[in-house]
Design an enzyme around this catalytic site. Structure first.
Site, PDB file in Angstrom:
ATOM      1  N   CYS A 132      58.200  62.763  74.608  1.00 56.24           N
ATOM      2  CA  CYS A 132      57.182  62.745  73.547  1.00 56.24           C
ATOM      3  C   CYS A 132      57.769  62.908  72.150  1.00 56.24           C
ATOM      4  O   CYS A 132      57.293  62.307  71.212  1.00 56.24           O
ATOM      5  CB  CYS A 132      56.136  63.808  73.814  1.00 56.24           C
TER       6      CYS A 132
ATOM      7  N   ASN B 271      56.283  62.598  82.800  1.00 55.89           N
ATOM      8  CA  ASN B 271      57.678  62.485  82.337  1.00 55.89           C
ATOM      9  C   ASN B 271      58.551  63.725  82.502  1.00 55.89           C
ATOM     10  O   ASN B 271      59.727  63.604  82.782  1.00 55.89           O
ATOM     11  CB  ASN B 271      57.712  61.991  80.884  1.00 55.89           C
TER      12      ASN B 271
ATOM     13  N   GLU C 162      48.730  68.782  73.763  1.00 55.45           N
ATOM     14  CA  GLU C 162      50.063  68.288  73.361  1.00 55.45           C
ATOM     15  C   GLU C 162      50.054  66.790  73.610  1.00 55.45           C
ATOM     16  O   GLU C 162      50.052  66.357  74.767  1.00 55.45           O
ATOM     17  CB  GLU C 162      51.156  68.938  74.217  1.00 55.45           C
TER      18      GLU C 162
HETATM   19  P1  NAD Z   1      48.369  60.051  80.405  1.00 53.33           P
HETATM   20  O1  NAD Z   1      47.613  60.487  79.205  1.00 53.33           O
HETATM   21  O2  NAD Z   1      48.092  58.698  80.961  1.00 53.33           O
HETATM   22  O3  NAD Z   1      48.126  61.059  81.631  1.00 53.33           O
HETATM   23  C1  NAD Z   1      48.390  62.426  81.501  1.00 53.33           C
HETATM   24  C2  NAD Z   1      47.565  63.185  82.522  1.00 53.33           C
HETATM   25  O4  NAD Z   1      46.174  63.047  82.206  1.00 53.33           O
HETATM   26  C3  NAD Z   1      47.731  62.709  83.964  1.00 53.33           C
HETATM   27  O5  NAD Z   1      47.752  63.809  84.828  1.00 53.33           O
HETATM   28  C4  NAD Z   1      46.465  61.897  84.185  1.00 53.33           C
HETATM   29  O6  NAD Z   1      46.057  61.853  85.529  1.00 53.33           O
HETATM   30  C5  NAD Z   1      45.465  62.694  83.368  1.00 53.33           C
HETATM   31  N1  NAD Z   1      44.271  61.958  82.966  1.00 53.33           N
HETATM   32  C6  NAD Z   1      44.142  60.641  82.710  1.00 53.33           C
HETATM   33  N2  NAD Z   1      42.866  60.356  82.360  1.00 53.33           N
HETATM   34  C7  NAD Z   1      42.183  61.521  82.400  1.00 53.33           C
HETATM   35  C8  NAD Z   1      40.828  61.895  82.167  1.00 53.33           C
HETATM   36  N3  NAD Z   1      39.898  60.988  81.797  1.00 53.33           N
HETATM   37  N4  NAD Z   1      40.479  63.180  82.305  1.00 53.33           N
HETATM   38  C9  NAD Z   1      41.377  64.103  82.670  1.00 53.33           C
HETATM   39  N5  NAD Z   1      42.658  63.817  82.926  1.00 53.33           N
HETATM   40  C10 NAD Z   1      43.067  62.538  82.786  1.00 53.33           C
HETATM   41  O7  NAD Z   1      49.915  60.216  80.026  1.00 53.33           O
HETATM   42  P2  NAD Z   1      51.201  59.756  80.837  1.00 53.33           P
HETATM   43  O8  NAD Z   1      51.293  58.272  80.826  1.00 53.33           O
HETATM   44  O9  NAD Z   1      51.291  60.472  82.127  1.00 53.33           O
HETATM   45  O10 NAD Z   1      52.336  60.388  79.888  1.00 53.33           O
HETATM   46  C11 NAD Z   1      52.734  59.777  78.711  1.00 53.33           C
HETATM   47  C12 NAD Z   1      52.084  60.387  77.485  1.00 53.33           C
HETATM   48  O11 NAD Z   1      52.238  61.808  77.450  1.00 53.33           O
HETATM   49  C13 NAD Z   1      52.713  59.886  76.212  1.00 53.33           C
HETATM   50  O12 NAD Z   1      51.722  59.492  75.307  1.00 53.33           O
HETATM   51  C14 NAD Z   1      53.463  61.096  75.670  1.00 53.33           C
HETATM   52  O13 NAD Z   1      53.675  61.112  74.312  1.00 53.33           O
HETATM   53  C15 NAD Z   1      52.629  62.212  76.138  1.00 53.33           C
HETATM   54  N6  NAD Z   1      53.434  63.456  76.185  1.00 53.33           N
HETATM   55  C16 NAD Z   1      53.262  64.403  75.225  1.00 53.33           C
HETATM   56  C17 NAD Z   1      54.046  65.551  75.219  1.00 53.33           C
HETATM   57  C18 NAD Z   1      53.860  66.633  74.181  1.00 53.33           C
HETATM   58  O14 NAD Z   1      54.303  67.741  74.405  1.00 53.33           O
HETATM   59  N7  NAD Z   1      53.250  66.370  73.058  1.00 53.33           N
HETATM   60  C19 NAD Z   1      55.005  65.735  76.215  1.00 53.33           C
HETATM   61  C20 NAD Z   1      55.174  64.735  77.173  1.00 53.33           C
HETATM   62  C21 NAD Z   1      54.363  63.608  77.150  1.00 53.33           C
END
Ligand code: NAD
Length: 461
Positions: free
Chosen positions: A265, A133, A231
């Site tokens: 987020c 995002n 995060e």
């Molecule tokens: P996601 O958790 O699906 O993926 C995030 C990252 O993790 C990607 O690069 C993905 O390839 C990787 N990933 C997925 N499975 C993995 C595994 N088993 N091992 C290692 N890496 C893995 O999230 P998304 O759909 O890309 O983003 C949305 C989410 O991110 C929402 O839940 C949002 O709240 C969160 N987010 C949090 C913050 C914060 O600062 N707290 C900021 C932005 C987004």
């Protein structure tokens, strides 16, 4: 297939592709990162700071190109993408300067011929894993802190929006970073995630993404004694008290709740409004939300599509769930159709009234342009409702009585609280969550310290 196609969420067209890395690629990247670390940790911090400022300058020079790449893979309006690039460059500058101020300590034991030096050392090779995002901001929150602290970084961006991060890697190379200090590796998290996390030469995992992914990563990292910053997701509440400035509150909540199509987020996900101003406040929010123009990123619109089908569906599911349980859709609520929308994942700004905590919209992360609203009678009730969540990333309160607002801010179970408006987050203050929203803090000196470890040196002279 050893590549991943990157799709434009406005029309389903392929905008580029990236390598689908495997375990051998991961090993190669981490071994070379570890080699680079041996020299990088010895590089004077002043030199690291100069390079970091050059990288920030490179981002500004390439900001239009980078923003175009980001807009095409994410679908966010171009102006918002440009802001992301420039703000991230500012963050790199901030971290570079803050890194110059890192200090050790010498306690005053006053023992003849003895001293203890407490010094900070970089933790080592850092793996950064980021979501789709805000790919540049969320990476620079880690990268700028890790590099200035003396760590090397292997970054794995989201498979949905990897192209902007690949370009960022090139900008850092051009700035003159020694080879392999910062590398980008692309691939599916479920395929190479464990290779990255479990690798014996990796010291820390810095992750931003969904709560379930983060918890899985945290478990794997703990099993191998790796440091983590996590995060994770959010479901942030806003409370609008009886004496709030309604104009300011409505504008702030609408702007924040629908920014980046709700893929944000710490966006406002649910709103609690005092019963005496409930109907009036909803009307104000609806009026502002209806003015939001939706379209593709280069059309001068305010809001784009959702990034993919999975993220899109969440909004539909939460609206259907709320309607079934008795809520009322005040604006939006159904997929946009027509020539400009049929091929993309377009969902309009949606406001749902008369919700309650049996509904997904008030309890689960939406990550889409849907906001739930509910009335309350007393401030105590509102605070309890705000805290009735497994998440704790941010919270918002609007009251002209600062004593009420500050008391609420103190009671919120959240990492950040905004009172009486929602201005942008600052680079020098910590950001992060409590409860299921994460562990650790990014930004500010707190963010840099998270990439260091303390060492005590006993000295006899
Ligand atoms: P996601 O958790 O699906 O993926 C995030 C990252 O993790 C990607 O690069 C993905 O390839 C990787 N990933 C997925 N499975 C993995 C595994 N088993 N091992 C290692 N890496 C893995 O999230 P998304 O759909 O890309 O983003 C949305 C989410 O991110 C929402 O839940 C949002 O709240 C969160 N987010 C949090 C913050 C914060 O600062 N707290 C900021 C932005 C987004």
């Amino acid at each position: 297939m050893n590549t991943i196609k990157v799709i434009n969420p406005c029309n389903g067209e392929v905008v580029g592709e990236c390598k689908r890395a495997n375990a051998a690629d991961v090993n190669e990247a981490i071994v070379s990162s570890h080699q680079a670390f041996k020299l990088w940790k010895k590089t004077p911090v002043g030199e690291r700071a100069k390079l970091q400022h050059k990288a920030a300058e490179g981002m500004r020079k390439n900001s239009e190109l980078l923003a175009n790449i980001l807009a095409s893979e994410l679908g966010r309006p171009l102006a918002g993408c440009l802001t992301e690039i420039n703000r991230s460059a500012d963050l790199l500058d901030f971290y570079a300067e803050e890194g110059l101020r890192l200090k050790g300590e010498i306690p005053q034991h006053n023992i003849e011929g003895e001293k203890a030096l407490i010094v900070r050392e970089p933790v080592g090779v850092v793996v950064s894993i980021t979501p789709f995002n805000y790919p540049i901001t969320l990476l620079t929150m880690k990268l700028g802190a890790a590099l200035i602290a003396g760590c090397t970084v292997v970054a794995k961006p989201s498979e949905d929006t990897p192209l902007s991060t690949i370009k960022l890697g090139k900008i850092f190379n051009e700035a003159g970073y020694p080879s392999d200090v910062f590398q980008v590796i692309t691939g599916y998290g479920y395929e190479i995630g464990n290779n990255l996390i479990e690798h014996p030469l990796v010291a820390k995992i810095a992750f931003t993404g969904g709560t379930s992914t983060g918890k899985r990563i945290g478990q794997t990292a703990a099993a191998h004694n790796k440091r983590t910053t996590l995060e994770l997701g959010g479901q942030s509440p806003a409370i609008v008290c009886q004496d709030a400035n309604l104009e300011v509150a409505a504008a702030a909540i609408v702007r924040h709740g629908f920014a980046n199509s709700g893929q944000f987020c710490y966006r406002v996900n649910r709103v609690y409004v005092h019963e005496s101003i409930y109907a009036q406040f909803i009307d104000k929010m609806v009026e502002i939300a209806k003015k939001i123009k939706i379209g593709e990123p280069f059309s001068g619109c305010d809001m784009g599509p959702l990034v993919n089908q999975k993220i899109y569906q969440n909004s539909e599911i939460q609206v259907a769930d709320a309607l079934e349980k008795g809520a009322i859709v005040k604006t939006g609520g159904a997929r946009l159709t027509g020539e400009h929308y049929d091929k993309g994942w377009f969902f309009p700004p949606t406001i749902i009234a008369d919700t309650n905590h049996t509904m997904k919209i008030m309890t689960e992360e939406t990550f889409g342009p849907v906001i739930g609203i509910m009335p309350f009678k007393t401030n105590e009730e509102a605070t309890d409702l705000a805290n009735d969540s497994e998440y704790g990333l941010a919270a918002y309160v609007f009251s002209e009585n600062l004593s009420i607002a500050l008391r609420m801010a103190e009671s919120f179970e959240a990492g950040s609280v905004w009172i009486n408006n929602i201005h942008r987050s600052y680079h020098d203050v910590p950001f992060g969550g409590v409860k299921q929203s994460g562990i650790g803090r990014e930004k500010g000196r707190y963010g840099i310290e998270a990439y260091t470890e303390l060492k005590t040196i006993y000295l006899n002279y």
